[in-house]
Scaffold this active site. Sequence first.
Site, PDB file in Angstrom:
ATOM      1  N   ARG A   1      39.105  36.750  29.525  1.00 49.54           N
ATOM      2  CA  ARG A   1      40.193  36.502  30.492  1.00 49.54           C
ATOM      3  C   ARG A   1      41.206  35.501  29.922  1.00 49.54           C
ATOM      4  O   ARG A   1      42.380  35.540  30.269  1.00 49.54           O
ATOM      5  CB  ARG A   1      39.647  36.034  31.843  1.00 49.54           C
TER       6      ARG A   1
ATOM      7  N   GLU B   1      45.127  43.184  47.974  1.00 50.10           N
ATOM      8  CA  GLU B   1      45.143  43.938  46.715  1.00 50.10           C
ATOM      9  C   GLU B   1      45.818  45.297  46.846  1.00 50.10           C
ATOM     10  O   GLU B   1      46.464  45.780  45.910  1.00 50.10           O
ATOM     11  CB  GLU B   1      43.708  44.134  46.208  1.00 50.10           C
TER      12      GLU B   1
ATOM     13  N   ASP C   1      27.963  33.969  41.279  1.00 49.49           N
ATOM     14  CA  ASP C   1      28.578  34.419  42.532  1.00 49.49           C
ATOM     15  C   ASP C   1      27.754  35.524  43.202  1.00 49.49           C
ATOM     16  O   ASP C   1      27.871  35.764  44.399  1.00 49.49           O
ATOM     17  CB  ASP C   1      30.008  34.935  42.293  1.00 49.49           C
TER      18      ASP C   1
ATOM     19  N   ARG D   1      34.466  36.745  32.820  1.00 48.50           N
ATOM     20  CA  ARG D   1      34.663  35.362  33.260  1.00 48.50           C
ATOM     21  C   ARG D   1      34.206  34.368  32.197  1.00 48.50           C
ATOM     22  O   ARG D   1      34.858  33.350  31.958  1.00 48.50           O
ATOM     23  CB  ARG D   1      33.857  35.111  34.538  1.00 48.50           C
TER      24      ARG D   1
END
Lengths: 278, 315
Positions: free
Chosen positions: B11, B58, B116, B166
Site C-alpha cells: 500500500r 463506496e 481486524d 496492509r
Amino acid sequence: MDGDVGHLNLSISELENLSNDCRKHIVRMIHKAGAGHPGGSLSAIDIIVALYGTRLRFDSSNPDWKDRDRFIMSKGHASPAVYSILHEMGFLSETDLSTFRTLGSVCQGHVDMKWTDGVDFSAGSLGMGLSFGLGCAISARMDSSSRETWVMVGDGELQEGQVWEAMMAANFHEVDGLKMIVDRNRIQNDDFVNVQMEIGDVASKISSFGWNVKEINGHDMGEIVDALKWASEQGPAPSAIVAHTTKGKGVSFMEDNPSFHGKAPSDEELSLALEELS
Amino acid sequence: MSAPSAGGASRDGYGSALLKLSSDPRVVVLEADLGKSTKSCLFRAEFPERTVSLGIAEQNMMLVAAGMASSGKIPFASTFAIFTERAFEQVRNGIARPGLPVHICGSHGGIHTGTDGSSAQSIEDLAIYRTIPGLTVITPSDDISAEELTIQLLEHGSASYTRTARNKTPRMYDEESVKELKIGKGSVLRDGDDLAIIACGVMVSEAMEAASTLAGSGIDACVIDMHTIKPLDTELLDDIRMKCGGIVTAEDHSVIGGLGSAVAEYMSSVGGFPVQMVGVEDRFGESGSSSDLMESLGLTRDEIVKRARGLVNSR
C-alpha cells in the site's frame, strides 16, 4: 467551432409538437421490439424534449465534444424516450430506432454510452446515474468549463441508497453544475410506489440534503422550460426539479397504469395509441 | 535478481506512485474515508484540489470515478479491498461495462491484514473482479513493484483493480529490476526446471523461501511473481508447461476463483497439467497476527514445499 454551440431556444408550441412526435416514436419502437418500457418513457418525454430544445448545448456532428452539456439518463429503461429525442436531434436515424433491442443495434435495451452517440451514461441498474453525473460535474469544475450536467432519476429509483449518497456528496462539495430531475410518476415495476415502499415528500427530503428544489407539473411545457432555466441559474448548491408526472402520459389506456411499466403494446393497442397521438 | 530485502507494505507503493503520477493533470484521487490506510493521503496532502473525498460511501465513489473518467480524468479510487466488494455491481455496470479507465485500489487485502478479523479480510476480491470482462486485476508482491505497476496504469487505458496489503513484506525487487515489470507479464524471480511455484502478493516471498528449501533437497523450482491475475500471462504458462512437471500456486486468497483457479483453468484448456493450490480453503479468516493467521490457514513456505514434494513424488 465548439464555442459557437448554443441553446436551441425552441418555442413552447414547437416543444409540444416535438414531444408528440417523440411519443409516437416511443410507442412504435416498443411495439416493434415487442418489449420495452412505455410508461416511464411517456412520463419523462416532455421534460427531455424541453431539455434538448432549450438548455442542452450539444453537436450531433461531434457527439464527443468535450464541453457539451451532459444528459445522464439514470432511469435507463426509459431508453425509447432518449432515442426518440436523439433521432429528432440528428444523432440517430429512423432505421436505428426500428432496430431497438435487436442484436447489434445502437439502440440497446437500456441506454448505453458505449453503443450510442449522444448517450453519456451506461444505465440499466438504478441508483447510479446521479453519482456519475456528480463525477462529470466535478470534472467540469476542475476544467473551469461551464458545461452543465443534467441527471434524470425515477421516483422509484430514489429507494436506492446510492442516490442519497450522491446528493449528500454533491451538496458537501457545492457542485452547482449538477442538476437533477425527478420523474415523479408514482409507479415502479411491480406497482404504485406507495404500495411498494412509499418515498414520501421527495422535495423536502432533497431540500434537507441542502439542494435547491422546485416542484413542477412535468407535463406543462411552460413550467418545465421555466424550471430548467431556474435550475441553471442556481448555486452554489446543486439544484433539483421534482416533476410531477403521469406514467404513460398521452396514451389513455397506459396512463397511471402499472401494467404498462414494462409491457409492449399489441398491434391493436399501437393503433389506438397512434390515433390518440395524431 | 537481487536477494529479498526489507521493504514497506505494497500500500505504501500505491501511495508513492500516486505522488509520482501527479505531474499528469488528468490524475485525480478519490477516497472513501480510508485515505490514511490506503495511502492516497499522500496525494491528498499535496493536491487537495485534485482529491475528492466522498465519505464512507463506496458505491457513490465508484460512479463518481466513472463520471470523471468519462470527462477525461484518470481516476484512482481506493478503499479497503473488502469494501470495494460492496460496490461490485457499480464496478461491473458503471465502470467496466462502458469501458471507463478507472483504477480501483483495494488495500488491506487477504488474511495478511490480521487482527481486524474476518470482516476486513477480503479473500475473494481477485476471484470476483476476474469475472468482469476487460478488467485488469493486479496484486503486487512488495512496495516497490506496487509503485511501478500503479505508475504503469496511467497509460493502461482501461479499468483495473489492484489489491495491496496492509503489512510489510520483504522486497522482491530493486530499483533496477522493478523496471522490468510489465502489467500482464509474469515475472520470473528464480529459474528452475522441476516445477514452477506461481505466487502473487504477499505469498511471493514465501514462494522464494520454499524454492530455497526445495533446492536443498535437489528439487529445482522456478518462482513466478504473477502480479497480474488478469490478463493472465499464458505465454509464460506455456513455457512452464513445456519445461516443468507441475505447478504449485500460492495466494493469500480463497482457493476458489483466484490465481490458482486462473492457472488451472488455462492449463485444463490446453489439455491438462498438474496444479496444486495453496490458499485459503473454503472458510473465513479470524482475528490474529498476520503470521499466526498465515500459519494457521496454511499460507506458508512449508505448505508450498509439501505440495511441491507431493507433485514431484507423484511423477
